[in-house]
Design a protein around this motif. Structure first.
Motif, PDB file in Angstrom:
ATOM      1  N   HIS A  86       6.142  -5.757  -7.670  1.00 34.02           N
ATOM      2  CA  HIS A  86       5.329  -5.898  -6.455  1.00 34.02           C
ATOM      3  C   HIS A  86       4.131  -4.949  -6.550  1.00 34.02           C
ATOM      4  N   LEU A  87       3.485  -4.947  -7.701  1.00 42.20           N
ATOM      5  CA  LEU A  87       2.447  -3.960  -7.987  1.00 42.20           C
ATOM      6  C   LEU A  87       1.079  -4.426  -7.514  1.00 42.20           C
ATOM      7  N   GLU A  88       0.399  -3.554  -6.782  1.00 43.68           N
ATOM      8  CA  GLU A  88      -0.983  -3.787  -6.372  1.00 43.68           C
ATOM      9  C   GLU A  88      -1.945  -3.173  -7.389  1.00 43.68           C
ATOM     10  N   LYS A  89      -1.706  -1.906  -7.755  1.00 44.77           N
ATOM     11  CA  LYS A  89      -2.538  -1.260  -8.769  1.00 44.77           C
ATOM     12  C   LYS A  89      -1.830  -0.020  -9.288  1.00 44.77           C
ATOM     13  N   LYS A  90      -2.303   0.467 -10.436  1.00 41.52           N
ATOM     14  CA  LYS A  90      -1.735   1.646 -11.074  1.00 41.52           C
ATOM     15  C   LYS A  90      -2.852   2.638 -11.364  1.00 41.52           C
ATOM     16  N   GLU A  91      -2.585   3.919 -11.108  1.00 40.37           N
ATOM     17  CA  GLU A  91      -3.539   4.976 -11.437  1.00 40.37           C
ATOM     18  C   GLU A  91      -2.872   5.959 -12.382  1.00 40.37           C
TER      19      GLU A  91
ATOM     20  N   ALA B 187      -5.444   7.131   0.778  1.00 37.22           N
ATOM     21  CA  ALA B 187      -5.011   6.250   1.863  1.00 37.22           C
ATOM     22  C   ALA B 187      -5.538   6.676   3.229  1.00 37.22           C
ATOM     23  N   HIS B 188      -5.791   7.968   3.398  1.00 36.11           N
ATOM     24  CA  HIS B 188      -6.137   8.489   4.726  1.00 36.11           C
ATOM     25  C   HIS B 188      -7.221   9.558   4.656  1.00 36.11           C
ATOM     26  N   GLY B 189      -8.147   9.446   3.724  1.00 36.65           N
ATOM     27  CA  GLY B 189      -9.084  10.533   3.474  1.00 36.65           C
ATOM     28  C   GLY B 189      -9.831  11.023   4.695  1.00 36.65           C
ATOM     29  N   ASN B 190     -10.427  10.122   5.462  1.00 38.52           N
ATOM     30  CA  ASN B 190     -11.198  10.553   6.630  1.00 38.52           C
ATOM     31  C   ASN B 190     -10.305  11.203   7.684  1.00 38.52           C
ATOM     32  N   LEU B 191      -9.170  10.585   7.954  1.00 36.33           N
ATOM     33  CA  LEU B 191      -8.237  11.142   8.928  1.00 36.33           C
ATOM     34  C   LEU B 191      -7.730  12.500   8.467  1.00 36.33           C
ATOM     35  N   LEU B 192      -7.373  12.609   7.207  1.00 41.11           N
ATOM     36  CA  LEU B 192      -6.852  13.846   6.640  1.00 41.11           C
ATOM     37  C   LEU B 192      -7.847  14.987   6.802  1.00 41.11           C
ATOM     38  N   LEU B 193      -9.113  14.748   6.452  1.00 43.71           N
ATOM     39  CA  LEU B 193     -10.113  15.806   6.513  1.00 43.71           C
ATOM     40  C   LEU B 193     -10.471  16.144   7.957  1.00 43.71           C
ATOM     41  N   HIS B 194     -10.465  15.156   8.828  1.00 42.69           N
ATOM     42  CA  HIS B 194     -10.655  15.445  10.252  1.00 42.69           C
ATOM     43  C   HIS B 194      -9.528  16.344  10.762  1.00 42.69           C
TER      44      HIS B 194
ATOM     45  N   GLY C 271       0.794  -1.221   0.000  1.00 43.11           N
ATOM     46  CA  GLY C 271       0.000   0.000   0.000  1.00 43.11           C
ATOM     47  C   GLY C 271       0.825   1.269   0.000  1.00 43.11           C
ATOM     48  N   ILE C 272       2.105   1.173  -0.375  1.00 42.85           N
ATOM     49  CA  ILE C 272       2.962   2.356  -0.445  1.00 42.85           C
ATOM     50  C   ILE C 272       2.780   2.999  -1.823  1.00 42.85           C
ATOM     51  N   PRO C 273       2.468   4.291  -1.888  1.00 45.73           N
ATOM     52  CA  PRO C 273       2.340   4.936  -3.196  1.00 45.73           C
ATOM     53  C   PRO C 273       3.698   5.374  -3.738  1.00 45.73           C
TER      54      PRO C 273
ATOM     55  N   SER D  93      -2.382   2.947   5.443  1.00 49.58           N
ATOM     56  CA  SER D  93      -3.743   3.442   5.202  1.00 49.58           C
ATOM     57  C   SER D  93      -4.555   3.311   6.476  1.00 49.58           C
ATOM     58  N   SER D  94      -5.360   4.318   6.741  1.00 40.89           N
ATOM     59  CA  SER D  94      -6.263   4.279   7.896  1.00 40.89           C
ATOM     60  C   SER D  94      -7.721   4.221   7.470  1.00 40.89           C
ATOM     61  N   GLN D  95      -7.975   4.087   6.163  1.00 39.61           N
ATOM     62  CA  GLN D  95      -9.358   4.038   5.710  1.00 39.61           C
ATOM     63  C   GLN D  95     -10.055   2.768   6.205  1.00 39.61           C
ATOM     64  N   PRO D  96     -11.330   2.873   6.583  1.00 40.21           N
ATOM     65  CA  PRO D  96     -12.048   1.701   7.111  1.00 40.21           C
ATOM     66  C   PRO D  96     -11.976   0.513   6.162  1.00 40.21           C
ATOM     67  N   GLY D  97     -11.610  -0.639   6.710  1.00 41.71           N
ATOM     68  CA  GLY D  97     -11.578  -1.873   5.942  1.00 41.71           C
ATOM     69  C   GLY D  97     -10.361  -2.066   5.072  1.00 41.71           C
ATOM     70  N   SER D  98      -9.431  -1.096   5.031  1.00 43.02           N
ATOM     71  CA  SER D  98      -8.263  -1.234   4.161  1.00 43.02           C
ATOM     72  C   SER D  98      -7.342  -2.337   4.662  1.00 43.02           C
ATOM     73  N   LYS D  99      -6.951  -3.221   3.762  1.00 50.00           N
ATOM     74  CA  LYS D  99      -6.008  -4.277   4.156  1.00 50.00           C
ATOM     75  C   LYS D  99      -4.622  -3.715   4.438  1.00 50.00           C
ATOM     76  N   PHE D 100      -4.386  -2.481   3.994  1.00 51.64           N
ATOM     77  CA  PHE D 100      -3.081  -1.864   4.210  1.00 51.64           C
ATOM     78  C   PHE D 100      -2.967  -1.219   5.593  1.00 51.64           C
ATOM     79  N   HIS D 101      -4.019  -1.367   6.414  1.00 53.61           N
ATOM     80  CA  HIS D 101      -3.956  -0.875   7.787  1.00 53.61           C
ATOM     81  C   HIS D 101      -3.391  -1.925   8.737  1.00 53.61           C
ATOM     82  N   THR D 102      -3.435  -3.182   8.350  1.00 54.96           N
ATOM     83  CA  THR D 102      -3.018  -4.251   9.260  1.00 54.96           C
ATOM     84  C   THR D 102      -1.982  -5.192   8.658  1.00 54.96           C
TER      85      THR D 102
END
Length: 734
Positions: A727-732, A62-69, A39-41, A694-703
């Motif tokens: 070691h690619l997870e996804k590309k944007e 990766a941290h949208g809710n935390l960031l906006l809070h 989950g590293i960008p 990542s701290s987003q709810p349900g993210s596998k990259f949090h644990t």
């Protein structure tokens, strides 16, 4: 995302004043974010501005809710956006009392055109993600949108100046009236407590390195959730290649390395903020003023109204009456007198730009030029580079004071005289530092600067008496022990030392404790001593005796495990490997062991309970990271035997486990982001981010990094595109 689509999406978001409206930004076609399997960008940008856009986008993903809070809190509007609570009202009051919004707006105006553009691009990246993926954000978090270039400035000031600098100064009891003796005690205990902040940092020169290459260890210890969370990333753009981490919400890397150099931070013992006792008087018009050099001055008054969101969605209001003096804001009363707070660095708006210059420097000369700007109000800096240079620097804004020592300034000083009011700071040349010392290493673990290059100690007498206190922690002594025990340290050995769970305090005091128990102990204390005699002095998952020793340490050194008055021999700067030491009162120590045994039996039913049965690595993956999630059961079932322990026990692998609940303690603080770098060409680096990227709810990259923590392993930093794609997870694509 098309520019037209972004504008339409942002149009549906809450309105902000036109003066703060975010400028649209479209990254250059071909810019990419590659997310690896942890989950590293990895950001691949066509320009520097594009890089900042991608970083804002990645943080929101990766941290949208935390960031906006975090941004909502730094605006002083948490009670408006979310739901008003006593804690949110207190936090909002703190922001407005200290003029964070107004000062941040002034800071933004002072940014260079280039860096201001980077901040705008960063904010645009956040907005672009929010517009494209609104379903990933909570409804309350979306109330903070849109983000502007002001937000990262506001958040950096709130986070650094008014959380770390002011927060370190405002720890009770130093804020209350006290004698000089208790003032210095309060100040030293404040600095030595591992509960809230701390870090380890090493730089090893080629002369002390087995490979002949300089090495750097970056190992901050902060909270495992909330605004102190680290976000790890790689930056690649024309002329730029940086890897590192920063707190969520900041647009630049604070802990970083590039192909040529790297640096890390530890929280230092700086006193960059002071409290002033204000003496009130009557003004000619009958209103209340205050005395200063025999003259009556008027308070500066400001009124601000907080909007308080209620549970039913309606709003109440709370009016703040704010007073300020020439020292700063009045933050409380003590013995009937107003107390004003003065924080260093509020006239220095370029902290974020300085970090950018530090991370993009090519050599020590360029790095030092950036460092000399002294735009960051605190933090030790530990540095290493491929040319073999290393440095320790006691960084920050130390006020140039006319008199007084650490004890004096730890208290509340008179505010009715210009003799205590400072306006200037010590320069880079005047602050403690060590560059390329003959011992071949520098280190810090939050202690004062004097033993950064032991045995080549800095002499406190060469600096103002208010510079820093003199003390040591057992974590520091463990650090010095490991660095000095080998003539040469290999990269592999540095990793092993970093992961060491040995308790230096046990090595120092356990033989004396066992002897005391044999002579003075109750039968239960003698049983406990037998367990400790068999203990391996480690805090591994299977270590039996560590839990009992932890209970005794809290008896012997107080709840924060930082009081050293029970030792027979006090600490000496000249002899950190052997002091403090011995038992001042062996019979008392034996009685403490009996009490610790009673506690351990009550809580766990055995004196030899295994460390990992009590200390668990758990993360609630459904938490958005706004607050530390209460203990389990862990929603995703991640519950692993813990290792590592409390820094004040002298454990270098710091994991601070929280309150006991259902027989279990889980981490609240400690080893989070870790980077071990060897400056080969290209650099070789091993990484860890305990609570995930990542701290987003349900993210596998949090644990998904907890198993690494359990197994005491680290992952290879992916420093080129070929390695990332393997070691690619996804590309944007953008």
């Amino acid at each position: 995302m098309r520019l037209s689509s972004l504008i339409l999406a942002l149009a549906a978001l809450p309105l902000v004043p036109l003066s703060l409206a975010q400028k649209p930004y479209t990254p250059t076609k071909g810019s990419e974010i590659l997310w690896d399997t942890y989950g590293i960008p990895h950001l691949y940008a066509k320009s520097t501005a594009d890089l900042f856009f991608l970083y804002g986008y990645a943080q929101a993903e990766a941290h949208g809710n935390l960031l906006l809070h975090a941004y909502g809190e730094s605006r002083g509007r948490a009670s408006e956006y979310f739901q008003a609570t006593p804690a949110s009202i207190k936090a909002d009051t703190w922001v407005w009392t200290n003029s964070v919004p107004a000062r941040s707006a002034d800071w933004l105006k002072q940014q260079t055109p280039a860096f201001s553009g980077y901040l705008e691009a960063f904010a645009a990246g956040i907005n672009a993600y929010a517009a494209k993926h609104p379903e990933t954000l909570s409804e309350e978090a979306k109330r903070v949108l849109p983000i502007t270039a002001l937000d990262p400035i506001e958040h950096s000031q709130h986070f650094v100046h008014f959380t770390f600098v002011a927060g370190q100064r405002l720890a009770e009891p130093a804020i209350t009236t006290a004698t000089a003796a208790t003032r210095v005690t309060a100040k030293l205990e404040e600095f030595k407590t591992d509960d809230d902040a701390g870090s380890n940092g090493w730089a090893i020169a080629p002369s002390h390195s087995a490979s002949g290459k300089a090495m750097l260890l970056s190992n901050p210890h902060l909270a495992w959730a909330g605004n102190q969370s680290y976000f790890e990333a790689e930056f690649t753009a024309p002329g730029i290649h940086i890897y590192g981490a920063t707190q969520v919400g900041l647009p630049v890397l604070r802990f970083a390395f590039n192909d040529n150099l790297g640096y890390t931070h530890t929280v230092n013992t700086i006193d960059a903020a002071d409290l002033f006792r204000i003496k009130t008087t009557k003004l000619p018009d009958g209103s209340e003023g205050y005395l200063f050099d025999g003259k009556a001055l008027a308070f500066e008054h400001e009124t601000h109204t907080l909007k308080l969101r209620q549970a039913d969605g309606t709003f109440a209001e709370k009016t703040l009456e704010i007073r300020r003096t020439i020292h700063g804001a009045v933050i409380k009363e003590d013995a009937g007198d107003p107390i004003a707070l003065r924080v260093g660095g509020l006239d220095k708006p370029f902290m974020l730009e300085q970090y950018w210059q530090m991370s993009t420097a090519h050599n020590f000369a360029e790095f030092e030029t950036a460092l000399k700007r002294l735009q960051a109000p605190m933090y030790n800096v530990i540095y290493a580079d491929k040319d073999g240079h290393i440095e320790y620097f006691f960084g920050g804004d130390v006020p140039r004071r006319s008199s007084g020592d650490v004890a004096y300034w730890a208290g509340i000083v008179p505010g009715d005289t210009s003799s205590t009011l400072w306006h200037d700071y010590l320069t880079y040349a005047e602050l403690p530092k060590v560059i390329d010392p003959p011992n071949g290493y520098v280190q810090n673990t939050n202690e004062p600067p004097w033993d950064a290059a032991w045995p080549n100690n800095l002499d406190p007498k060469n600096y103002p008496p208010y510079m820093a206190p003199t003390f040591i922690s057992f974590r520091t002594e463990r650090s010095l022990h490991m660095l000095s025990e080998d003539k040469k340290i290999s990269f592999e050995s540095m990793l092993q030392k970093k992961l060491s769970t040995r308790a230096e305090l046990a090595d120092r005091i356990l033989p004396d404790l066992l002897a005391a128990a044999a002579q003075y102990g109750t039968p239960q204390a003698k049983d406990a001593a037998a367990v400790l005699a068999r203990w391996d002095r480690l805090t591994e998952a299977d270590s039996k005796g560590a839990v009992l020793f932890y209970a005794w340490t809290r008896q012997f050194m107080g709840p924060a495990m930082s009081i050293q008055t029970n030792f027979a021999v006090p600490y000496s700067l000249a002899d950190p490997m052997h002091t403090p030491g011995g038992l001042k009162d062996p019979a008392k120590a034996a009685a403490m062991l009996d009490a610790a045994a009673t506690e351990t039996m009550h809580d766990f039913g055995a004196l030899d309970v295994a460390w990992g049965k009590v200390m668990k690595f758990e993360i609630n993956s459904q938490s958005n990271g706004v607050v530390t999630a209460p203990r389990g059961p862990a929603i995703d079932g991640v519950s692993l035997p813990g290792n590592g322990g409390y820094g004040n026990m002298g454990v270098f692998r710091v994991v601070t486990y929280g309150p006991l609940k259902d027989g279990i303690r889980t981490p609240v603080h400690g080893d989070g982001y870790v980077a071990a770098i060897e400056f080969t060409s290209p650099p070789h680096a091993m990484m860890s981010l305990s609570y995930g990227d990542s701290s987003q709810p349900g993210s596998k990259f949090h644990t998904n990094q907890l198993p690494l923590l359990e197994n005491k392993t680290m992952r290879e930093a992916l420093l080129n595109r070929r390695a990332v794609e393997a070691h690619l997870e996804k590309k944007e694509n953008f």
